[in-house]
Design a protein around this motif. Structure first.
Motif, PDB file in Angstrom:
ATOM      1  N   LYS A  57       0.745  -1.073  -0.031  1.00 36.02           N
ATOM      2  CA  LYS A  57       0.001   0.206   0.194  1.00 36.02           C
ATOM      3  C   LYS A  57       0.669   1.223   0.082  1.00 36.02           C
ATOM      4  N   ASP A  58       2.084   1.133   0.245  1.00 33.31           N
ATOM      5  CA  ASP A  58       2.945   2.302   0.331  1.00 33.31           C
ATOM      6  C   ASP A  58       3.394   2.657  -1.026  1.00 33.31           C
ATOM      7  N   VAL A  59       3.009   1.950  -1.863  1.00 31.37           N
ATOM      8  CA  VAL A  59       3.601   2.147  -3.218  1.00 31.37           C
ATOM      9  C   VAL A  59       2.494   3.135  -4.259  1.00 31.37           C
ATOM     10  N   ALA A  60       2.833   3.816  -4.795  1.00 33.31           N
ATOM     11  CA  ALA A  60       2.022   4.833  -5.513  1.00 33.31           C
ATOM     12  C   ALA A  60       2.284   4.837  -6.986  1.00 33.31           C
ATOM     13  N   GLY A  61       1.278   5.493  -7.580  1.00 26.80           N
ATOM     14  CA  GLY A  61       1.580   5.654  -9.224  1.00 26.80           C
ATOM     15  C   GLY A  61       1.220   4.428 -10.071  1.00 26.80           C
ATOM     16  N   LEU A  62       0.336   3.660  -9.573  1.00 28.12           N
ATOM     17  CA  LEU A  62      -0.359   2.372 -10.160  1.00 28.12           C
ATOM     18  C   LEU A  62      -1.051   3.019 -11.436  1.00 28.12           C
ATOM     19  N   GLU A  63      -1.609   4.240 -11.239  1.00 25.52           N
ATOM     20  CA  GLU A  63      -2.514   4.457 -12.333  1.00 25.52           C
ATOM     21  C   GLU A  63      -1.888   4.567 -13.686  1.00 25.52           C
ATOM     22  N   ASN A  64      -0.689   4.562 -13.318  1.00 22.01           N
ATOM     23  CA  ASN A  64       0.375   4.532 -14.812  1.00 22.01           C
ATOM     24  C   ASN A  64       0.472   3.055 -15.303  1.00 22.01           C
ATOM     25  N   TYR A  65      -0.205   1.968 -14.900  1.00 12.38           N
ATOM     26  CA  TYR A  65       0.084   0.652 -15.174  1.00 12.38           C
ATOM     27  C   TYR A  65      -0.481   0.705 -16.731  1.00 12.38           C
ATOM     28  N   SER A  66       0.604  -0.242 -17.507  1.00 10.35           N
ATOM     29  CA  SER A  66       0.488  -0.412 -19.104  1.00 10.35           C
ATOM     30  C   SER A  66       0.644  -2.050 -19.163  1.00 10.35           C
ATOM     31  N   PRO A  67      -0.063  -2.639 -20.042  1.00 16.34           N
ATOM     32  CA  PRO A  67      -0.027  -3.858 -20.187  1.00 16.34           C
ATOM     33  C   PRO A  67       1.274  -4.208 -20.554  1.00 16.34           C
ATOM     34  N   TYR A  68       2.116  -3.286 -21.441  1.00 19.07           N
ATOM     35  CA  TYR A  68       3.275  -3.648 -21.785  1.00 19.07           C
ATOM     36  C   TYR A  68       4.330  -3.838 -20.580  1.00 19.07           C
ATOM     37  N   GLY A  69       4.218  -2.883 -19.541  1.00 18.73           N
ATOM     38  CA  GLY A  69       5.068  -2.933 -18.530  1.00 18.73           C
ATOM     39  C   GLY A  69       4.970  -3.723 -17.468  1.00 18.73           C
ATOM     40  N   ARG A  70       3.646  -4.036 -17.102  1.00 20.74           N
ATOM     41  CA  ARG A  70       2.862  -4.754 -16.156  1.00 20.74           C
ATOM     42  C   ARG A  70       3.604  -4.349 -14.776  1.00 20.74           C
ATOM     43  N   LEU A  71       3.783  -3.152 -14.386  1.00 19.56           N
ATOM     44  CA  LEU A  71       4.190  -2.756 -13.200  1.00 19.56           C
ATOM     45  C   LEU A  71       5.572  -2.942 -13.131  1.00 19.56           C
ATOM     46  N   GLN A  72       6.398  -3.162 -14.122  1.00 19.17           N
ATOM     47  CA  GLN A  72       7.906  -3.687 -13.949  1.00 19.17           C
ATOM     48  C   GLN A  72       8.702  -2.334 -14.486  1.00 19.17           C
ATOM     49  N   GLU A  73       8.082  -1.194 -15.150  1.00 18.09           N
ATOM     50  CA  GLU A  73       8.596  -0.128 -15.271  1.00 18.09           C
ATOM     51  C   GLU A  73       8.633   1.012 -14.150  1.00 18.09           C
ATOM     52  N   LEU A  74      10.087   0.618 -13.739  1.00 23.30           N
ATOM     53  CA  LEU A  74      10.167   1.085 -12.191  1.00 23.30           C
ATOM     54  C   LEU A  74      10.131   2.663 -12.111  1.00 23.30           C
ATOM     55  N   ARG A  75      10.297   3.376 -13.023  1.00 21.24           N
ATOM     56  CA  ARG A  75      10.549   5.063 -12.890  1.00 21.24           C
ATOM     57  C   ARG A  75       9.034   5.400 -12.493  1.00 21.24           C
ATOM     58  N   GLU A  76       7.977   4.717 -12.953  1.00 22.28           N
ATOM     59  CA  GLU A  76       6.609   5.500 -12.706  1.00 22.28           C
ATOM     60  C   GLU A  76       5.998   5.316 -11.262  1.00 22.28           C
ATOM     61  N   PHE A  77       6.678   4.561 -10.443  1.00 27.85           N
ATOM     62  CA  PHE A  77       6.249   4.291  -9.109  1.00 27.85           C
ATOM     63  C   PHE A  77       7.058   4.978  -7.841  1.00 27.85           C
ATOM     64  N   TYR A  78       6.423   5.161  -7.079  1.00 21.03           N
ATOM     65  CA  TYR A  78       7.358   5.726  -5.730  1.00 21.03           C
ATOM     66  C   TYR A  78       6.548   5.423  -4.534  1.00 21.03           C
ATOM     67  N   PHE A  79       7.275   5.544  -3.319  1.00 23.84           N
ATOM     68  CA  PHE A  79       6.626   5.454  -2.011  1.00 23.84           C
ATOM     69  C   PHE A  79       5.818   6.741  -1.560  1.00 23.84           C
ATOM     70  N   LYS A  80       4.666   6.484  -1.159  1.00 22.25           N
ATOM     71  CA  LYS A  80       3.774   7.443  -0.507  1.00 22.25           C
ATOM     72  C   LYS A  80       4.545   8.166   0.709  1.00 22.25           C
ATOM     73  N   SER A  81       5.107   7.251   1.706  1.00 23.46           N
ATOM     74  CA  SER A  81       5.691   7.804   2.842  1.00 23.46           C
ATOM     75  C   SER A  81       6.937   8.705   2.336  1.00 23.46           C
ATOM     76  N   GLU A  82       7.217   8.346   1.180  1.00 23.04           N
ATOM     77  CA  GLU A  82       8.598   9.321   1.069  1.00 23.04           C
ATOM     78  C   GLU A  82       8.378  10.441   0.327  1.00 23.04           C
ATOM     79  N   TRP A  83       7.164  10.538  -0.513  1.00 25.25           N
ATOM     80  CA  TRP A  83       6.749  11.618  -1.365  1.00 25.25           C
ATOM     81  C   TRP A  83       5.803  12.233  -0.967  1.00 25.25           C
ATOM     82  N   GLU A  84       4.755  11.968  -0.171  1.00 28.86           N
ATOM     83  CA  GLU A  84       3.511  12.520   0.010  1.00 28.86           C
ATOM     84  C   GLU A  84       3.585  13.185   1.387  1.00 28.86           C
TER      85      GLU A  84
END
Length: 546
Positions: free
Chosen positions: A519-546
């Motif tokens: 649940k601490d991982v955010a940026g999931l709205e950037n999901y793409s079937p190509y990357g399957r949540l494995q393109e790391l640059r799109e995601f971040y920790f809520k606890s660190e950035w929000e």
């Protein structure tokens, strides 16, 4: 669904216990090698298999984590539904017959050693890809030959194809651009630095061979690898992001579930079954994701090895598979039946409301067995191979076994690792009678899946049926050459109808995406079937950035 001897209750018990025994054979969980709680600011991923190379030209599946983060192609699919975007290019254009393509490179893109990418790097990378017999070359070599790529100037590259190719811009995502100067320093006998890159990868500093958002920091094959972000990445770092990433090799799905529930891992780099999701959602640390996804699971039937070389034997296997029990009961409707080799959610797929397809019917299976010209008993036990630790694949194997037992055919299941699976399936003499696997959409065009049913897949995990029908190959060739979408749909559908009569595979289902993430991982709205949540640059920790 079973008409003889085995009730559905017994079937579920056999399949369920079989999967449990095969996945949780360790008996107890040992997570000590992964440490205790995931360190702050380090994104920890559990990956279900080891990787054998850090060379992006050697990777087709299961290593998006490598090629999608350390390296960049000329184009890339982004978003859901996926749309093709310029990546290392600013734009491209095709000639009138789609045989000559011009790409205009993005200026100011830096490699991990700080030098700028140019057209010469693109040409060198294409030659490396095509001359080295790299895995991804199979998708390009039919239309692009060595010596046919030209650097017009520092930022312009032309590709002179041997034949028209309507989806070439999508294929260009496989042209991962590498640093010519770095690889030339590490060449051995003119190998374009292949041996060095496979074991070294791209690291930030003087040996920086890639342009990706991250560089390789440390790699212990079979255990783990780590990334560090590249500060000068051409896309920038203005948005919240992951700074450090660690990927742990975790073979058992059950072990990864325990790790996710305890917060040891943030994400498991594959899809989840219904039962796994029910268990994961017991944890207050996790959030769930459900997305329709054009990936298909299927069973290669070896068309060149007896007894699966007999078309009637292959048809018998197709009739002996209980599709509904697997998809609706065992997998709880998480996936959907796919009757051909093009996924339901991609244009060119067959329509189950209009097209004929195989259903579970033991009487028809026995009729086909009676027509066999090969004594299949001579080859027992037949081998069914798939990846260990993947419960859906194992459920598919158990369902196939149940059908074979109804026909009195002896077989055994052989679980293996991804590198071993790829190595064996690359040669007809070492490919199993039945190989269970899936194919994800690396470029969103029917042509990507068409190689399951023509020789372009030979030598890769997509070609494990060793099947070739000249009529289908010609239809695929015509579809590849025409830009008219409606005409392409007709051609691909005609080809699939022919293939169904040949029964070269058992086509099972479109595998929709289900997973759980911390649940601490955010940026999931950037999901793409190509990357399957494995393109790391799109995601971040809520606890660190929000």
């Amino acid at each position: 669904m079973f008409k003889e001897k085995v009730s559905k209750k017994e079937f579920l018990k056999v399949v369920g216990m079989g999967c449990l025994a095969l996945c949780v054979i360790v008996g107890s969980f040992n997570l000590s090698s992964q440490g205790n709680q995931a360190k702050a600011k380090t994104y920890v991923i559990a990956n279900g298999h080891e990787i054998k190379t850090m060379d992006p030209h050697d990777i087709l599946d299961s290593c998006i984590l490598v090629r999608g983060n350390m390296y960049d192609g000329l184009t890339r699919f982004q978003g859901d539904p996926p749309l093709l975007e310029p990546w290392l290019t600013e734009s491209w254009e095709a000639g009138p017959e789609a045989k000559e393509w011009t790409f205009y490179l993005r200026k100011g893109v830096l490699f991990h050693d700080g030098s700028e990418m140019t057209g010469e790097d693109v040409v060198y990378s294409v030659e490396k890809l095509l001359n080295g017999g790299r895995a991804i070359a199979g998708t390009l070599i039919k239309v692009l030959k060595p010596g046919a790529t030209e650097a017009v100037d520092r930022y312009t590259v032309k590709f002179h194809l041997t034949e028209p190719c309507a989806p070439f811009a999508g294929l260009a995502q496989f042209i991962f651009v590498l640093n010519k100067d770095v690889l030339e320093r590490h060449e051995e006998n003119g190998d374009y630095g292949n041996r060095w890159l496979a074991t070294h990868g791209t690291r930030i500093g003087k040996d920086g061979a890639g342009t990706g958002a991250y560089g390789l920091k440390e790699w212990k094959p079979g255990s783990y690898w780590t990334y560090e972000k590249f500060p000068d990445y051409f896309k920038g770092w203005d948005q919240p992001h992951m700074k450090d990433v660690r990927v742990e090799v975790v073979y058992e799905a059950a072990t990864s579930i325990v790790g996710l529930k305890k917060g040891i891992y943030h994400y498991w780099a594959d899809m989840r079954t219904y039962d796994e999701m029910q268990e994961l959602m017991k944890s207050p640390l996790l959030q769930e994701i459900h997305v329709r996804n054009p990936k298909i699971n299927f069973i290669h039937l070896h068309n060149g090895k007896p007894p699966t070389s007999d078309v009637h034997f292959r048809k018998a296997l197709n009739y002996a598979f209980d599709y509904d029990s697997l998809i609706q009961v065992v997998l709880h409707g998480y996936n959907e039946r796919n009757i051909g080799y093009i996924p339901n959610s991609l244009f060119g797929s067959l329509d189950p409301e209009k097209d004929w397809y195989y259903t579970y019917d033991l009487d028809k299976a026995r009729e086909e067995l009676a027509k066999c010209e090969i004594d299949y008993k001579k080859y027992e036990p037949l081998v069914i191979t798939t990846l260990g630790g993947y419960t859906t694949y194992i459920a598919m194997a158990e369902t196939l076994m149940a059908g074979l037992e109804q026909l009195g055919i002896k077989a055994r299941i052989e679980l293996t690792t991804w590198p071993t699976f790829c190595e064996k399936i690359s040669k007809p003499e070492t490919t199993a009678h039945m190989s269970i696997i899936g194919l994800s959409p690396y470029y969103f065009d029917p042509d990507h899946f068409a190689r399951l049913a023509d020789p372009r897949g030979f030598g890769t995990y997509a070609g494990g049926s060793w099947y070739e029908n000249p009529k289908i190959t010609e239809l695929h060739k015509k579809a590849l050459a025409t830009p008219d979408k409606e005409e392409r749909i007709k051609l691909y559908q005609e080809a699939q109808r022919i293939e169904l009569q040949d029964a070269s595979h058992i086509w099972l289902m479109q595998v929709n995406y289900h997973n759980a993430v911390n649940k601490d991982v955010a940026g999931l709205e950037n999901y793409s079937p190509y990357g399957r949540l494995q393109e790391l640059r799109e995601f971040y920790f809520k606890s660190e950035w929000e």
